[in-house]
Design a protein around this motif. Structure first.
Motif, PDB file in Angstrom:
ATOM      1  N   ALA A  98     -30.055   9.050 -29.522  1.00 21.60           N
ATOM      2  CA  ALA A  98     -29.284   9.783 -28.518  1.00 21.60           C
ATOM      3  C   ALA A  98     -29.552  11.280 -28.603  1.00 21.60           C
ATOM      4  N   LEU A 131     -28.618  12.906 -24.975  1.00 17.81           N
ATOM      5  CA  LEU A 131     -27.464  12.284 -24.332  1.00 17.81           C
ATOM      6  C   LEU A 131     -26.203  13.072 -24.643  1.00 17.81           C
ATOM      7  N   LYS A 139     -22.226   9.161 -23.657  1.00 17.00           N
ATOM      8  CA  LYS A 139     -23.344   8.209 -23.713  1.00 17.00           C
ATOM      9  C   LYS A 139     -23.778   7.939 -25.147  1.00 17.00           C
ATOM     10  N   ARG A 167     -28.270   5.493 -21.750  1.00 23.35           N
ATOM     11  CA  ARG A 167     -28.757   6.535 -20.848  1.00 23.35           C
ATOM     12  C   ARG A 167     -28.771   6.035 -19.402  1.00 23.35           C
TER      13      ARG A 167
END
Length: 454
Positions: free
Chosen positions: A162, A167, A171, A217
């Motif tokens: 991530a 992100l 998320k 995502r």
């Protein structure tokens, strides 16, 4: 906030640059160490199987070491991750749960390449993955409950993925939720006769973590709260534990977990390294091994339960079982005064001399050694000769430990030893130069090119 949310917030706030040089230097060492392991695994059966699968998905995204293949980041992470783990030569850490945080490095590299991340961002993702995995290892045991340690990679690598994918906290939380809820690995992978999957389980967890981040995502959500829920991780796997995310390493406290990771001087299970050193010391004192009447290994509760648990550890049939066998490694070290890649060949495993020594070997827990664990991975070996004479060697720690860490020169020697059969000296120099300048890299192609078999 629940644990996944706090981990997500920590991930997003984690510095992508500006890490202390001491920490960046440790990452460079761990990368060189991992590249050594990768080279040593070239041509192994599990690696070849993974490459065959990866070759069916040709995508110009991430590279597979030792080949010209380009594929998806999750398949590259899987193939390269198996290479890091195959020899059981990569770094390790022992908290309440054992584990190998460098299992995250090839997955971070696959995503860094796919996402166009800078060297500084790649380094940051590695430090982040180490931090989360090792803090989880400190928090709760998995193996005592029948679960594999790679389940913590689900969380650590989902967070690192991530981070590399940039992100947001929401998320990132969902990536963690998906990765942990959907990919729980059983400890059977390290029990009885060990299979190819012993060296693949961590790579698979990293692959799943990347896929989970990709799904997040794209808008996918996962079950929450994944740790604390009525059917969550606490209730189903570990029991409740405390995870003080506020105390995790950051630029203010400088208390990064990677500083506590250990590295290996032998291609074998880390918890038995001191037993190997003890056996090597004893081998120099006993002129005729045929005069040995008994070999007794005293060790921690963990080592006895994991490394001397079944009859297979006295009659290993696979490389994977042999490198997780206390009796075998002590016997082999007595015979050869060393442990090398060749120690786990079928000829060595089936050697009548090593079998005879294993037949004379017993293993028991010493409560004092258990009390030292996991800070010290100590072992004691006692050999009694037919004459009645006794020889004892106790090793509390050894090279690669926090007390005597491996140096840059040690890592270079390890790398060149693994690299020599596969790439030229000039290519070796290019690899090492690439890692020296890792934080300034923007293109990873030269690394993969230099690591290609010549």
């Amino acid at each position: 906030m629940n644990i996944a949310q706090r981990l997500a917030q920590y991930t997003c706030e984690f510095a992508s640059d500006g890490l202390p040089e001491e920490i960046t230097s440790l990452v460079r060492k761990r990368v060189v160490d991992s590249l050594a392991c990768i080279l040593g695994a070239y041509g192994s059966d599990p690696v070849e199987s993974a490459i065959i699968v990866a070759s069916t998905v040709a995508v110009d995204s991430s590279s597979v070491f030792g080949t010209t293949l380009r594929t998806t980041p999750e398949l590259a992470a899987f193939a390269n991750g198996i290479m890091v783990r195959f020899l059981d030569y990569n770094d390790g850490y022992m908290g309440l749960e054992p584990g190998h945080p460098s299992d995250n490095i090839p997955a971070c590299l696959a995503l860094a390449e796919a996402e166009g991340a800078s060297g500084k961002e790649f380094i940051s993702a590695i430090v982040l993955a180490y931090e989360i995995q090792m803090r989880l290892q400190d928090a709760a045991s998995l193996n005592k409950c029948g679960w594999d340690h790679v389940n913590y990679i689900n969380v650590a690598m989902a967070a690192a993925a991530a981070k590399l994918m940039k992100l947001n906290p929401t998320k990132t939380e969902q990536a963690i939720n998906i990765a942990l809820s959907s990919h729980l690995a059983m400890r059977q992978v390290r029990s009885g006769t060990l299979s190819d999957w012993k060296g693949c389980s961590a790579a698979n967890a990293a692959r799943n973590a990347i896929f989970s981040a990709q799904l997040s995502r794209a808008g996918m959500t996962g079950p929450s709260p994944i740790f604390e829920g009525t059917m969550g991780f606490f209730k189903q796997v570990t029991g409740e534990f405390v995870l003080d995310v506020d105390s995790f390493g950051n630029r203010s406290n400088g208390n990064y977990a990677i500083q506590r990771s250990l590295t290996k001087t032998f291609p074998t299970n880390g918890e038995l390294h001191t037993a190997v050193w003890a056996a090597i010391e004893l081998s120099a004192q006993i002129s005729d091994l045929r005069e040995i009447k008994t070999i007794h290994i005293e060790t921690s509760e963990f080592n006895k339960r994991v490394l001397a648990d079944t009859s297979e550890k006295w009659r290993p049939k696979t490389r994977e079982t042999a490198d997780h066998s206390l009796p075998y490694n002590v016997a082999r070290a007595l015979l050869d005064s060393n442990i090398t890649l060749e120690s786990y060949s079928l000829n060595k495993i089936s050697d009548p001399l090593v079998i005879a020594l294993m037949d004379k070997t017993t293993v028991s827990e010493d409560i004092l050694l258990t009390k030292l664990f996991p800070k010290h991975l100590a072992n004691r070996v006692t050999i009694t000769l037919v004459s009645g004479e006794k020889f004892v060697s106790e090793m509390i720690s050894g090279p690669g430990s926090l007390e005597t860490p491996m140096t840059d020169s040690d890592f270079e020697r390890k790398f060149r030893r693994m690299a020599k059969p596969h790439i030229s000296n000039a290519a070796q120099n290019r690899v090492l130069e690439f890692v020296v300048n890792l934080e300034h890299q923007t293109d990873y192609t030269p690394l993969f090119k230099a690591m290609s078999v010549t």
